[in-house]
Design a protein around this motif. Structure first.
Motif, short mmCIF file in Angstrom:
data_model
loop_
_atom_site.label_atom_id
_atom_site.label_comp_id
_atom_site.label_asym_id
_atom_site.label_seq_id
_atom_site.Cartn_x
_atom_site.Cartn_y
_atom_site.Cartn_z
N SER A 216 0.82 -1.20 0.00
CA SER A 216 0.00 0.00 0.00
C SER A 216 0.86 1.26 0.00
CB SER A 216 -0.92 -0.01 1.22
OG SER A 216 -0.15 -0.08 2.42
N ALA A 217 0.20 2.38 -0.31
CA ALA A 217 0.85 3.70 -0.33
C ALA A 217 2.06 3.73 -1.26
CB ALA A 217 1.26 4.12 1.09
N GLY A 218 1.98 2.97 -2.36
CA GLY A 218 3.05 2.99 -3.36
C GLY A 218 4.38 2.46 -2.88
N THR A 219 4.36 1.56 -1.88
CA THR A 219 5.59 1.14 -1.22
C THR A 219 6.18 -0.13 -1.82
OG1 THR A 219 4.72 2.04 0.85
CG2 THR A 219 6.64 0.59 1.01
N ALA B 72 3.84 6.97 -4.21
CA ALA B 72 3.13 7.31 -2.98
C ALA B 72 2.17 8.47 -3.21
CB ALA B 72 4.13 7.66 -1.88
N GLU B 73 2.62 9.48 -3.93
CA GLU B 73 1.78 10.63 -4.20
C GLU B 73 0.55 10.24 -5.04
OE1 GLU B 73 5.78 11.84 -3.11
OE2 GLU B 73 4.98 10.42 -4.58
N GLU C 298 -0.87 7.47 -4.76
CA GLU C 298 -1.61 6.53 -3.92
C GLU C 298 -1.81 5.19 -4.61
OE1 GLU C 298 -5.18 8.63 -2.85
OE2 GLU C 298 -4.16 9.74 -1.26
N GLU D 174 -1.61 1.26 -5.28
CA GLU D 174 -1.72 0.07 -4.43
C GLU D 174 -1.02 -1.09 -5.14
OE1 GLU D 174 -3.20 -0.68 -1.40
OE2 GLU D 174 -3.32 1.48 -1.08
#
Length: 377
Positions: free
Chosen positions: A80-83, A103-104, A106, A108
């Motif tokens: 999640s959160a572009g990780t 992350a910016e 968002e 998934e």
């Protein structure tokens, strides 16, 4: 040495053989019900034997449903959160190698496939342009976006590779059929395959982007696709890299958008495992696993399935009979090729992956990533 290598999982952790590991895992829990924390963190209990998921410090609370285990020391996770994270030292340290801007946006990430410690392909899921594929060749220092979905009707769930060049990605049905993307250059470019060889989808049928295991390959051409959400949970099979498919009913719970087959694992082109159930925590999943010995033409219900919903499954290396299944309420072990399962850990994980050099990893919520170790008692 060949026979020994096939029967011994030496090095899966701290130098004990795989047969000894399986035997240790099969030992019943202590009579007094005592347990200890698996991984020595987060209160995940160990249910007897020598299984120990050693939690690693990822430094994030992202939920990792994408996992690519490269070796005992090297692995990638995506969530999640572009990780996206990568380790090369057995999880002692993790490097944040998230694509710039993920992350910016968002994004998934729900699946990642890695060829080694430098080359990987990551899939972000979602409707329309939220579904994207990224590729790196330098260990995640830089990424190239190689596919962005422009069809608002498509929703990509999983990606898999036959080798370092040939791979597929799958979308929920578009115009009544599952959509398949194909690459022949390691994920650098993708094209939509014709759907003439794809059976019609059932009303409400879709894939589950829960563990990166709704689309799995074994060997140079065979691939399987897991479904749910419809009246019947099904498994589709292609023997020609996604051009033509056959479909079979599974034995897993169906009849609801939250039920179906969530994860598949094949140790060769014939022997496979399916896990799933109902992902809602307040719903029972009494038939959470099934097994095939004919490449998915038929599926048999596990006689003693896992006690609850499971989203990920993996065969133990060099074993014809041992595998692990994971879910939010625990890890289960089979030592008879999926006919019976027993819970060996109660920690929460969404996905699991094992490597040819005898290592296993699991990942899940709240930044949880663990490596399987074992201990002599």
């Amino acid at each position: 040495m060949g026979k020994l290598r096939r029967t011994v999982l030496a090095g899966l952790a701290v130098g004990v053989s795989g047969t000894a590991l399986v035997a240790a895992l099969a030992v019943p829990a202590q009579a007094d019900g005592a347990s200890r924390p698996a991984g020595r963190a987060d209160g995940a209990s160990h249910a007897g034997g020598a299984l120990d998921w050693r939690l690693t410090d990822t430094g994030t609370d992202a939920r990792f449903r994408g996992l690519a285990a490269v070796s005992r020391t090297s692995a990638w996770v995506a969530g999640s959160a572009g990780t996206v994270l990568r380790t090369s030292d057995g999880g002692r340290t993790w490097r944040d190698v998230s694509p710039a801007g993920a992350a910016e946006a968002e994004l998934e990430f729900r699946d990642i496939e890695a060829f080694d410690g430098r080359r990987a392909v990551a899939l972000a899921i979602g409707e329309g342009e939220a579904s994207r594929i990224f590729r790196t060749e330098d260990g995640g220092r830089s990424w190239t976006e190689s596919f962005r979905n422009t069809d608002a009707r498509a929703f990509y769930d999983c990606v898999t590779f036959f080798d370092s060049r040939h791979g597929l990605a799958m979308s929920d049905p578009v115009d009544g059929k599952f959509r398949i993307l194909s690459t022949q250059d390691g994920g650098a470019s993708w094209k939509v395959l014709p759907d003439t060889g794809m059976p019609p989808a059932l009303p409400g049928e879709a894939g589950f982007a829960a563990s990166g295991q709704c689309l799995v390959a074994s060997g140079p051409k065979d691939v399987w696709l897991a479904t749910g959400g419809a009246a019947t949970a099904r498994v589709l099979h292609s023997a020609d890299r996604g051009l033509h498919w056959t479909v079979t009913d599974s034995t897993l719970p169906a009849g609801d958008p939250a039920r179906g087959v969530f994860g598949l694992a094949f140790r060769d082109r014939k022997h496979g495992l399916a896990v799933g159930g109902d992902y809602r925590a307040d719903q029972a999943s009494p038939r959470a696993a099934s097994v095939t010995g004919d490449g998915g033409r038929t599926w048999r219900q596990a006689t003693t399935p896992p006690p609850a919903y499971r989203s990920g499954v993996a065969w133990l290396p060099y074993s014809r009979s041992a595998a692990l299944a994971v879910g939010p309420t625990g890890t289960d072990l089979t030592t008879d090729a999926g006919r019976t399962w027993r819970t060996v850990d109660t920690g929460s994980y969404d996905t699991v992956d094992c490597t040819a050099d005898l290592g296993c990893w699991a990942a899940g919520e709240k930044g949880r990533v663990a490596r399987l170790t074992s201990e002599r008692r």
